[in-house]
Enzyme design. Sequence first.
Site, short mmCIF file in Angstrom:
data_model
loop_
_atom_site.label_atom_id
_atom_site.label_comp_id
_atom_site.label_asym_id
_atom_site.label_seq_id
_atom_site.Cartn_x
_atom_site.Cartn_y
_atom_site.Cartn_z
N ASP A 125 0.87 -1.19 0.00
CA ASP A 125 0.00 0.00 0.00
C ASP A 125 0.90 1.23 0.00
OD1 ASP A 125 -2.34 -1.45 0.15
OD2 ASP A 125 -2.68 -1.10 2.29
N MET A 126 0.40 2.33 -0.60
CA MET A 126 1.20 3.55 -0.56
C MET A 126 0.62 4.47 0.51
SD MET A 126 3.85 5.04 -1.53
CE MET A 126 4.46 4.35 -3.06
N ARG A 179 -0.92 -0.97 -8.46
CA ARG A 179 -2.29 -0.55 -8.16
C ARG A 179 -2.27 0.97 -8.33
NH1 ARG A 179 -3.79 -0.95 -2.23
NH2 ARG A 179 -4.08 -3.17 -2.64
N HIS A 222 -13.75 3.98 -7.19
CA HIS A 222 -15.20 3.76 -7.28
C HIS A 222 -15.84 4.87 -8.09
CE1 HIS A 222 -13.55 2.81 -3.24
NE2 HIS A 222 -14.07 1.62 -3.50
P1 FAD Z 1 -14.26 9.31 -4.88
O1 FAD Z 1 -14.65 10.40 -5.80
O2 FAD Z 1 -13.59 9.61 -3.62
O3 FAD Z 1 -15.40 8.29 -4.65
C1 FAD Z 1 -16.35 7.97 -5.63
C2 FAD Z 1 -17.59 7.46 -4.92
O4 FAD Z 1 -17.27 6.23 -4.27
C3 FAD Z 1 -18.09 8.39 -3.81
O5 FAD Z 1 -18.96 9.36 -4.30
C4 FAD Z 1 -18.75 7.41 -2.88
O6 FAD Z 1 -20.04 7.11 -3.35
C5 FAD Z 1 -17.89 6.17 -2.99
N1 FAD Z 1 -16.84 6.11 -1.96
C6 FAD Z 1 -15.52 6.31 -2.14
N2 FAD Z 1 -14.84 6.07 -0.96
C7 FAD Z 1 -15.78 5.73 -0.06
C8 FAD Z 1 -15.76 5.34 1.31
N3 FAD Z 1 -14.61 5.24 2.00
N4 FAD Z 1 -16.93 5.04 1.92
C9 FAD Z 1 -18.12 5.08 1.26
N5 FAD Z 1 -18.20 5.44 -0.03
C10 FAD Z 1 -17.07 5.75 -0.69
N6 FAD Z 1 -5.18 5.26 -1.16
C11 FAD Z 1 -3.87 5.44 -0.87
O7 FAD Z 1 -3.43 6.56 -0.64
N7 FAD Z 1 -3.01 4.36 -0.80
C12 FAD Z 1 -3.43 3.09 -1.05
O8 FAD Z 1 -2.62 2.16 -1.00
C13 FAD Z 1 -4.80 2.89 -1.39
N8 FAD Z 1 -5.27 1.65 -1.65
C14 FAD Z 1 -6.57 1.51 -2.09
C15 FAD Z 1 -7.04 0.25 -2.45
C16 FAD Z 1 -8.30 0.10 -2.99
C17 FAD Z 1 -8.77 -1.25 -3.40
C18 FAD Z 1 -9.15 1.24 -3.16
C19 FAD Z 1 -10.49 1.13 -3.81
C20 FAD Z 1 -8.72 2.48 -2.75
C21 FAD Z 1 -7.44 2.63 -2.20
N9 FAD Z 1 -6.97 3.87 -1.77
C22 FAD Z 1 -5.66 4.03 -1.42
C23 FAD Z 1 -7.93 4.99 -1.58
C24 FAD Z 1 -8.02 5.86 -2.82
O9 FAD Z 1 -6.82 6.54 -3.01
C25 FAD Z 1 -9.17 6.87 -2.69
O10 FAD Z 1 -8.96 7.68 -1.58
C26 FAD Z 1 -10.54 6.23 -2.56
O11 FAD Z 1 -10.68 5.11 -3.38
C27 FAD Z 1 -11.63 7.22 -2.97
O12 FAD Z 1 -11.43 7.63 -4.30
P2 FAD Z 1 -12.34 7.15 -5.52
O13 FAD Z 1 -11.48 7.06 -6.72
O14 FAD Z 1 -13.08 5.94 -5.16
O15 FAD Z 1 -13.27 8.39 -5.82
#
Ligand code: FAD
Length: 318
Positions: A125-126, A179, A222
């Site tokens: 993970d970062m 990732r 997402h």
């Molecule tokens: P957003 O615009 O934030 O989310 C889109 C939509 O998804 C939102 O409107 C909401 O409906 C839904 N959503 C998103 N997050 C949530 C939540 N927590 N709870 C409920 N609904 C939510 N970040 C790092 O810095 N380092 C990592 O190693 C890392 N690993 C990850 C691994 C996975 C499998 C995933 C999916 C995310 C990871 N992340 C990590 C987090 C990532 O960087 C984002 O902060 C997070 O995914 C939200 O961004 P988004 O692209 O989903 O878009």
Amino acid sequence: MALLGRLIVATMPLAPKPIVRMVASRYVAGPKLEDAISTMIKLSSEGACFTVDVLGEEITSMAEANFFIDEYSQLIDSITKNNINAHISIKPTAFGLLIDQESAFENILNITKKASDNDIFVRLDMEDSRVTDSTIELMTRIRSEGLGNIGVVLQGRLFRTISDIENICEKLGQQSDFRICKGIYLEPKEIAHTAYGDIVDSTNNAIGHMLRNGAYTAIASHDYPVIENSLSLLKKYGLSPDSPPNSFPGKGPGYEFQFLLGVRGDLRRRLSSEGHLTRIYVPYGLQWYEYGIRRLKENPEVATHVLKALLMPWTNRR
Ligand code: FAD
């Protein structure tokens, strides 16, 4: 929305722990290894595979790393024993990266060896920008020990990400394995994009660079603009569910989609029904409360997502 997020974060410590636990239970498998295993067995019927994270990070003494070494070792045994299609995700600071880089390397090397013996992939993970260089270095050092089952996460919001992709791809060629996510840590504007549109654009740009270089690309988002753009990029680079599978067990054909447990299951199931490999990030562990609060403080926007998911579940199906 940002204000609402900050308000929720500020009042969160006042909420009774059982209520916080109820909210967290959607996003965390539970306190124990068995909770992660039963969550995965249950979700296997949705065609997903998994990457499992033991909650915890940034230890304050090297002795604390022993807990994570033991727990990940048991996790690997348990995944194998239960024949689950799961990989593992590791936070390097839980193994001492910020205290003693050499010992952290040895710790993660040993876990990666054990994972390799069990055909399990290790994703580093970062974390925040203090450890971007050292996390990438950990991955390349472990690769140079002859282990191919390790890859890193890059964050679309950081300005440096495109050059990190190019440097890693120059070293590892088509064996590069990423990732890509937006990045949860709110970094200063000197080193990172801070506006939503810019973060989406730079994440999409990073995904394009990874695919163009022939790197394995795990798309962890997402967000519809990222997913839809990724689907067009996959077409552009000739990748589809029918492309030849990656040689490592349990991986997709050059790419996969990754989702957090409890978030946008409807989108995940749609992608899965279209044949794409989908992987769920399953966190478990005793530190669920501390972890949740820290994540919310780092990025209060997460609090608004969580609240919205609870009050308007139709916008965010499990
Ligand atoms: P957003 O615009 O934030 O989310 C889109 C939509 O998804 C939102 O409107 C909401 O409906 C839904 N959503 C998103 N997050 C949530 C939540 N927590 N709870 C409920 N609904 C939510 N970040 C790092 O810095 N380092 C990592 O190693 C890392 N690993 C990850 C691994 C996975 C499998 C995933 C999916 C995310 C990871 N992340 C990590 C987090 C990532 O960087 C984002 O902060 C997070 O995914 C939200 O961004 P988004 O692209 O989903 O878009």
